[in-house]
Write a protein that holds these residues in place. Structure first.
Motif, PDB file in Angstrom:
ATOM      1  N   ILE A 210       0.780  -1.238  -0.333  1.00 39.74           N
ATOM      2  CA  ILE A 210       0.559   0.071  -0.206  1.00 39.74           C
ATOM      3  C   ILE A 210       1.088   1.009   0.629  1.00 39.74           C
ATOM      4  CG2 ILE A 210      -1.345   1.115   1.213  1.00 39.74           C
ATOM      5  CD1 ILE A 210      -3.354  -1.472   2.352  1.00 39.74           C
ATOM      6  N   SER A 214       0.142   3.856  -3.069  1.00 44.43           N
ATOM      7  CA  SER A 214       0.674   4.974  -2.559  1.00 44.43           C
ATOM      8  C   SER A 214       0.962   6.536  -3.348  1.00 44.43           C
ATOM      9  CB  SER A 214      -0.001   5.819  -0.943  1.00 44.43           C
ATOM     10  OG  SER A 214      -0.598   4.718  -0.381  1.00 44.43           O
ATOM     11  N   SER A 229       7.019   6.695   0.109  1.00 39.91           N
ATOM     12  CA  SER A 229       6.144   5.434  -0.062  1.00 39.91           C
ATOM     13  C   SER A 229       7.265   5.154   1.737  1.00 39.91           C
ATOM     14  CB  SER A 229       7.789   4.189  -0.797  1.00 39.91           C
ATOM     15  OG  SER A 229       6.307   3.262  -0.587  1.00 39.91           O
ATOM     16  N   PHE A 264      -3.565   5.354   1.435  1.00 38.24           N
ATOM     17  CA  PHE A 264      -4.187   5.077   0.031  1.00 38.24           C
ATOM     18  C   PHE A 264      -5.395   6.307  -0.299  1.00 38.24           C
ATOM     19  CE2 PHE A 264      -6.612   2.884  -2.940  1.00 38.24           C
ATOM     20  CZ  PHE A 264      -5.129   2.943  -4.489  1.00 38.24           C
ATOM     21  N   SER A 267      -4.160   9.447  -1.296  1.00 38.12           N
ATOM     22  CA  SER A 267      -3.499   9.528  -2.066  1.00 38.12           C
ATOM     23  C   SER A 267      -4.287   9.316  -3.827  1.00 38.12           C
ATOM     24  CB  SER A 267      -2.441   8.828  -2.357  1.00 38.12           C
ATOM     25  OG  SER A 267      -1.760   8.899  -1.274  1.00 38.12           O
TER      26      SER A 267
END
Lengths: 307, 245
Positions: A210, A214, A229, A264, A267
């Motif tokens: 994830i 994202s 990340s 996520f 994003s």
């Protein structure tokens, strides 16, 4: 975060480190199109943990983690072997390995739990993760692993970029594909193995998958994607763990996944690169620019009208 | 003059299907060769097998008189454009820089000089204005030119190109052919997997006609004939004639 015990702070720091490391390695898996591979590896670790416990007859974390690494690697090897020697595709092979190894792990776990003294093994914690059970030593381990992952990324940033973008060309100019593949798999397995006691084998992959997807919504540069990340992974680790420490015996894994999912969603909607909101705004601006032209009609000159 | 590339009895297969069967040929320096043959004739496999990217079942390949691993930096390989994911987050200049990684040395960062070299190569391909453009935002032809700029910057002596002209616009095709002629003029050797039979005679001085094995190989003017074309494309062309005639 007032009122947290020392132990809770160790746990939070551990999860920050784990999330950061997983966020970095997750980008590699993302561009190798192997997000599912991390899930297969995590699930494949379970039988090793149980066998490690069963052989010794008592709880020894190093031995159980060694078992986890061994069975995860066996799972990875099985995926490669199935793909190479049959007509089964990679994603199908991963699906098979994931469920078979996890099933085997649960079966062994049930048997061990029925053994005398097995009930206190704490093995159940490996399924959904039990961050609260972690101690200071765990934080040291996770910090060390995160430092190594960060170092690997910093030293060989351009090698990873080349290998992930164009592996054939990379081999053509002398970058060993085998070496990169081994380094990639080692990083992934080490992170999974140290992560499963905190997050659990079922949800460990979320920390690897994830944050990377994202991050993709915010940048068009590979370096920035790695940094974001790592940040998202660490943030999800801390947020999820913090919430899970509020209740007694709450499993950590699910809360971390929910935190990561929140990042996520933000994003996906607000990401500056192809986020839904930005795309909608761009479309609106474009429509507004086009509209006056579209509706403007040149007045017809004398005698130009159709009869 | 020593050949830059010697291939002897090369065999390769995909699973149980033999794709290359005793392929043997020499390539002399300063030549521009088209590798032609029908689909599935093993053209791409030939390049990959020579470069150790595909397992070799038998035979020998020598680059500049030695094994490929000792001559890597002298050989520039341009894979098919479709072999990579163009959604990867990077820009055109960065991709061209990858061609210099071998020279920069592993685990070192590219410097300003390398950046200038990469920009120069982009400029030669008419892509200087796109240096900072995301590669996903480039057209197919522009992506192909970025790949060729990456090969140029390698400053190799032998170039192996896998279908650089497939699906590109006319401007890109001209830019690429111009680049290949410039390379040849500079004494480099170039081999191109090619599809368009119409342009072989005009654009290439040598031709390697392949259908699992070498059907014919030599100067285009001597060996590119109706007879060799028919033998290379075999049943495929005959079938086509039946349909159209």
């Amino acid at each position: 975060m007032m009122g947290l015990s020392h132990n809770a702070l160790w746990v939070l720091a551990s999860m920050l480190m784990l999330g950061t490391a997983a966020g970095l390695a997750g980008c590699f898996a993302y561009w190798k199109r192997q997000s599912l591979m991390s899930d297969a590896l995590a699930h494949a670790a379970l039988p090793g943990v149980v066998i490690g416990f069963a052989i010794l007859g008592f709880k020894s974390l190093p031995v159980m983690l060694l078992g986890a690494a061994a069975s995860a690697l066996l799972g990875a090897w099985a995926v490669t072997a199935i793909r190479a020697h049959s007509r089964v595709k990679e994603d199908t092979a991963m699906g098979i390995i994931l469920s078979v190894f996890f099933g085997l792990g649960i079966m062994l776990l049930t048997m061990v739990n029925r053994m005398p003294g097995g009930g206190q093994s704490g093995l159940d914690g490996f399924i959904f993760g039990q961050a609260a059970a972690m101690v200071r030593q765990d934080m040291r381990t996770m910090t060390a692993v995160a430092a190594v992952v960060l170092l690997v990324v910093l030293i060989s940033f351009k090698e990873w970029k080349l290998y992930l973008f164009d592996p054939a060309f990379a081999r053509g100019i002398g970058l060993s594909g085998r070496l990169m593949e081994a380094a990639y798999l080692t990083l992934l397995v080490v992170i999974i193995v140290i992560g499963i006691q905190a997050v659990g084998v079922i949800l460990m992959a979320a920390l690897l998958i994830i944050p990377a997807v994202s991050a993709r919504y915010w940048t068009n540069a590979f370096g920035t994607m790695l940094a974001l990340s790592a940040l998202f992974g660490g943030g999800a680790g801390v947020a999820g763990t913090y919430v899970s420490t509020l209740g007694d015996g709450w499993p950590t894994g699910p809360f971390i996944v929910i935190a990561a999912a929140g990042i996520f969603l933000l994003s996906l909607v607000f990401g500056t690169r192809k986020g839904l909101f930005v795309k909608a705004m761009q479309r609106r601006a474009q429509m507004r620019r086009l509209k006056p032209q579209a509706v403007r009609r040149d007045p017809l000159a004398e005698g130009e009208a159709l009869p | 003059m020593e050949p830059v590339l010697q291939v002897r009895g090369l065999h390769a297969a995909y699973r149980r299907t033999k794709v290359l069967d005793h392929v043997t040929f020499d390539v002399m320096p300063g030549t521009l060769t088209a590798i032609i043959g029908p689909n599935g004739a093993g053209k791409s496999t030939l390049l990959k097998t020579m470069l150790d990217l595909h397992p070799r079942l038998g035979g020998e390949v020598r680059f500049f008189g030695t094994a490929y691993r000792n001559a890597k930096l002298k050989v520039g390989y341009v894979p098919q454009r479709g072999s990579v994911d163009w959604d990867f987050p990077t820009d055109a200049l960065d991709v061209v820089l990858m061609g210099l990684y071998g020279r920069i040395g592993w685990f070192r960062r590219p410097g300003r000089r390398h950046r200038e070299l990469a920009l120069e190569a982009l400029d030669k391909m008419g892509m200087a204005d796109f240096a900072k453009r995301q590669i996903s935002e480039l057209s197919g032809g522009q992506q192909q030119r970025v790949f060729l700029a990456r090969a140029l910057v390698q400053d190799a002596d032998l170039y192996l190109l896998d279908e650089p002209l497939a699906g590109v616009d006319a401007a890109t095709e001209r830019a690429i052919m111009e680049m290949l002629r410039t390379l040849r003029a500079a004494g480099k050797t170039v081999m191109v997997v090619h599809h368009d039979l119409q342009t072989v005679e005009d654009d290439f001085d040598h031709v390697l006609m392949l259908n699992r094995t070498v059907i014919a190989h030599g100067p285009t003017t001597e060996i590119f004939t109706q007879d060799t074309i028919a033998r290379t494309y075999g049943g495929w062309l005959r079938r086509k004639e039946r349909v159209t005639g």
